[in-house]
Design a protein around this motif. Sequence first.
Motif, mmCIF file in Angstrom:
data_model
loop_
_atom_site.group_PDB
_atom_site.id
_atom_site.type_symbol
_atom_site.label_atom_id
_atom_site.label_comp_id
_atom_site.label_asym_id
_atom_site.label_seq_id
_atom_site.Cartn_x
_atom_site.Cartn_y
_atom_site.Cartn_z
ATOM 1 N N ALA A 136 -0.740 -0.355 -13.495
ATOM 2 C CA ALA A 136 0.537 -0.787 -12.921
ATOM 3 C C ALA A 136 0.280 -1.691 -11.724
ATOM 4 N N ALA A 137 -0.743 -1.325 -10.931
ATOM 5 C CA ALA A 137 -1.072 -2.134 -9.759
ATOM 6 C C ALA A 137 -1.652 -3.478 -10.184
ATOM 7 N N ARG A 138 -2.442 -3.474 -11.270
ATOM 8 C CA ARG A 138 -3.080 -4.719 -11.703
ATOM 9 C C ARG A 138 -2.068 -5.783 -12.094
ATOM 10 N N ASP A 145 -8.164 -2.150 -9.235
ATOM 11 C CA ASP A 145 -8.651 -0.911 -9.839
ATOM 12 C C ASP A 145 -8.216 -0.831 -11.299
ATOM 13 N N GLU A 175 0.266 4.792 -1.981
ATOM 14 C CA GLU A 175 -1.026 5.366 -1.585
ATOM 15 C C GLU A 175 -0.883 6.296 -0.388
ATOM 16 N N TRP A 199 0.852 -1.205 0.000
ATOM 17 C CA TRP A 199 0.000 0.000 0.000
ATOM 18 C C TRP A 199 0.882 1.248 0.000
ATOM 19 N N ALA A 237 -8.270 1.526 -13.206
ATOM 20 C CA ALA A 237 -7.587 2.801 -13.481
ATOM 21 C C ALA A 237 -6.132 2.767 -13.031
ATOM 22 N N ARG A 238 -5.715 1.663 -12.384
ATOM 23 C CA ARG A 238 -4.340 1.553 -11.900
ATOM 24 C C ARG A 238 -3.676 0.341 -12.545
ATOM 25 N N VAL A 272 -6.846 -1.343 -4.591
ATOM 26 C CA VAL A 272 -5.890 -0.777 -5.556
ATOM 27 C C VAL A 272 -5.533 -1.837 -6.591
ATOM 28 N N GLU A 273 -5.312 -3.081 -6.115
ATOM 29 C CA GLU A 273 -4.898 -4.156 -7.028
ATOM 30 C C GLU A 273 -5.942 -4.432 -8.105
ATOM 31 N N PHE A 275 2.595 0.860 -4.112
ATOM 32 C CA PHE A 275 1.537 1.659 -4.740
ATOM 33 C C PHE A 275 1.619 3.137 -4.379
#
Length: 257
Positions: A241-243, A236, A208, A202, A238-239, A233-234, A206
């Motif tokens: 990079a996180a996916r 999302d 955050e 987190w 819209a994210r 976040v994982e 990420f």
Amino acid sequence: MRIDLASAPGHQERPNEDWVSAAIPASGGGVLVVLDGVTPPGGDDGCVHGVPWFAARLGGRLTELSGSRRDMPLDQVLAESVRATAEAHRDTCDLSHVRTPQATVVVVRWDAQYVEHLVLSDSVLLLEAPGGEVTAVLDDRLDRIPREVLGSVAATDALRNAEGGFFTAAADPAVAARAVTGRTPRGRVRAVAALTDGASRWTDTFGEGDWTQCLAVLRKEGAQGLIDRVRAVESDPARPAARYKRHDDASAVYAEL
Ligand SMILES: [Zn+2]
């Protein structure tokens, strides 16, 4: 005293290889133990038991010894726990295998005088002072190795518990000398938290929030609240990079002393 902990598997179909405990010994004070069992790629690890068995054995021994042997420094507690765990499967398993079951370790122990800590490999310990400033205690050996090197199984194996590489608790008690240890006067610590890398992402992956904000989430929303935020976040869209970061076992424990 308030202690809050949560642990969630990265995938429903695979066992959670994190291991978390909190103990309040009859003698007073407290103990937190957080392990992240390492799942090496490539299958065979020379052990018939598996990483969850190893983490439970090691974690149980760490918790018991930390609480019952206040006279024993935490690096000795780790060495003795690794030794006892190795003995429990020396006859059935190949403990010389480079991928023998292993784990990252955080241990925190406090009494009326001191808060002692031990960190080995990439789990994170946070110490909060009465004024609110947060110190992160990290063993950053793994971070110093270039990511592209860690993309290769053979190259990673060559660095596993080797000089110039990174160290985890496996079958060799001597690893205890590699742990980051220290102690802080009890009056300078208001709260502590320990996170496996599935939860610390987190902040450290990420971005955050910083460690102070991470601790604030733990206080307000609890350990499960932080893990829920990581999962959000994982997944999302819209994210992106996180996916691409796969879900990982995630554990957090927060204690107000
Ligand atoms: Zn075994």
